[in-house]
Motif scaffolding. Structure first.
Motif, PDB file in Angstrom:
ATOM      1  N   PRO A 252      62.344   0.740  39.491  1.00  0.00           N
ATOM      2  CA  PRO A 252      62.723   1.207  38.245  1.00  0.00           C
ATOM      3  C   PRO A 252      62.958   2.804  38.119  1.00  0.00           C
ATOM      4  O   PRO A 252      62.356   3.640  39.015  1.00  0.00           O
TER       5      PRO A 252
ATOM      6  N   ASP B  90      74.249  -5.413  31.779  1.00  0.00           N
ATOM      7  CA  ASP B  90      74.384  -4.008  31.997  1.00  0.00           C
ATOM      8  C   ASP B  90      74.660  -3.395  30.696  1.00  0.00           C
ATOM      9  O   ASP B  90      75.011  -3.839  29.792  1.00  0.00           O
TER      10      ASP B  90
ATOM     11  N   THR C 261      70.405  -5.437  35.755  1.00  0.00           N
ATOM     12  CA  THR C 261      69.184  -5.397  36.354  1.00  0.00           C
ATOM     13  C   THR C 261      68.615  -6.551  36.504  1.00  0.00           C
ATOM     14  O   THR C 261      68.771  -7.501  36.079  1.00  0.00           O
TER      15      THR C 261
ATOM     16  N   LYS D 206      65.824  -5.320  41.232  1.00  0.00           N
ATOM     17  CA  LYS D 206      66.820  -4.279  41.131  1.00  0.00           C
ATOM     18  C   LYS D 206      66.421  -3.660  39.452  1.00  0.00           C
ATOM     19  O   LYS D 206      66.851  -3.976  38.413  1.00  0.00           O
ATOM     20  N   GLN D 207      65.809  -2.565  39.915  1.00  0.00           N
ATOM     21  CA  GLN D 207      65.529  -1.297  38.795  1.00  0.00           C
ATOM     22  C   GLN D 207      64.768  -1.859  37.579  1.00  0.00           C
ATOM     23  O   GLN D 207      64.830  -1.473  36.425  1.00  0.00           O
ATOM     24  N   ALA D 208      64.005  -3.071  37.858  1.00  0.00           N
ATOM     25  CA  ALA D 208      63.024  -3.764  36.597  1.00  0.00           C
ATOM     26  C   ALA D 208      61.954  -4.413  37.274  1.00  0.00           C
ATOM     27  O   ALA D 208      61.985  -5.122  38.337  1.00  0.00           O
TER      28      ALA D 208
END
Length: 348
Positions: free
Chosen positions: A54, A92, A113, A118-120
């Protein structure tokens, strides 16, 4: 609380770690983790292949195949104790046209995400929070097998797209070839049988549980190459990502057929030669070759119906290892007879 975390891009960084409780702004629904499926994506992230923490954080909580129990539903229609699965991909913030209509699995600008990827943060934690629109109820009678819902969504989507593409012309598909007898391949075969098709599964192993699982479905199990089968399938679902097998599948599939790719492998043949062979088959045989990944909310509902119709004893056999969170290294290290490894956090 404890969670399995990694530093994306750093091989060997997966550990069972002490982490803060999930922040309230992550969603009003608080969920207790029951189980998390372990798949090749988790192993690749743990090996440093990819993954994104994240924003502003170094470590990522791993895990995207979830099963949990509602502890606090917040101001939603959920009830305490209900079994739920978290949806992996979130749209997104822009959003792109696909995300705007709830089809974030088809995100066109890449700003989505993905939990545990990916980013979470993912679901390999004792507790996690989520917004209710990214939860799906699961029949409690499935018990731990509810963790199979997410992988089932992948092939539910693949089958939906196959049948939709088939409507481009008159098409009466009967024979299906599944290449690869991992969890995705076996669940793809399950759906093929439920649809009443003649299903064949190709894999490289001759021992272990896979041949028996395929036979119990009423499908046919094969080893060797696609060419050696002597089949002319109408549909191929390729689950390995092995380039020569993809080329063989395109060569074998019937004219007007469909080849769905769900696996990503390392290139092991000349790119130009591979592209030329695939283009030749696609043009001269009117083939459709397409890729499919992830799923949106409707695929979760459809996958839940697939699992509900399946034989419980057959589904049980897909889970070949059950591990505790402290055994993260063992969970991520694949064994020859593995189908689905499940990390158990609590009893259903």
């Amino acid at each position: 609380m404890q969670a399995v975390t990694v530093v994306p891009g750093m091989a060997g960084s997966a550990v069972l770690d002490d982490v803060p409780e999930p922040a309230a702004d992550a969603g009003p629904v608080l969920v207790e983790a029951l189980a998390v499926g372990v798949c090749g994506t988790d192993a690749e992230i743990a090996n440093g292949g990819y993954g994104w923490a994240p924003p502003g954080q170094e470590r990522l909580i791993l895990g995207h195949e979830s099963l949990g129990r509602v502890l606090d539903p917040g101001p939603t229609g959920l009830a305490i104790g209900e079994h739920v699965v978290g949806i992996v991909r979130h749209p997104d913030p822009m959003p792109c046209p696909s995300c705007a209509v709830g089809e974030w699995d088809m995100c066109s600008n890449g700003l989505y995400t993905e939990r545990g990827i990916k980013q979470a943060h993912g679901f390999m934690a004792e507790r996690w929070r989520v917004e209710p629109e990214y939860l799906v109820r699961v029949d409690e009678r499935l018990g731990t097998l509810g963790v199979l819902l997410e992988p089932a969504t992948v092939v539910t989507k693949a089958w939906q797209h196959i049948l939709s593409i088939g409507q481009r012309t008159f098409w009466d598909p009967q024979v299906v070839l599944i290449v690869g007898a991992g969890p995705i391949g076996l669940l793809a075969a399950l759906i093929g049988v439920q649809l009443g098709r003649e299903v064949h599964v190709l894999d490289r192993v001759t021992t272990g549980p896979k041949p028996g699982l395929v036979e119990q479905l009423g499908a046919s199990y094969h080893v060797g190459t696609v060419a050696e089968l002597g089949l002319q399938p109408d549909i191929v679902i390729e689950c390995t990502g092995v380039v020569p097998l993809i080329v063989e599948a395109a060569d074998a599939v019937a004219a007007g057929g469909i080849v769905c790719l769900t696996g990503i492998g390392s290139p092991d043949t000349t790119t130009a030669a591979t592209a030329a062979l695939l283009a030749k088959d696609a043009v001269l045989k009117n083939l459709v070759i397409f890729g499919s990944v992830n799923a949106n909310r409707r695929h979760y509902f459809r996958a839940a119906r697939v699992l509900a119709r399946a034989d419980r004893a057959w589904l049980e056999q897909l889970v070949t290892r059950r591990v505790r969170p402290a055994d993260v290294e063992q969970a991520l290290a694949g064994r020859p007879d593995d189908i689905k490894v499940v990390m158990e956090f609590a009893q259903p």
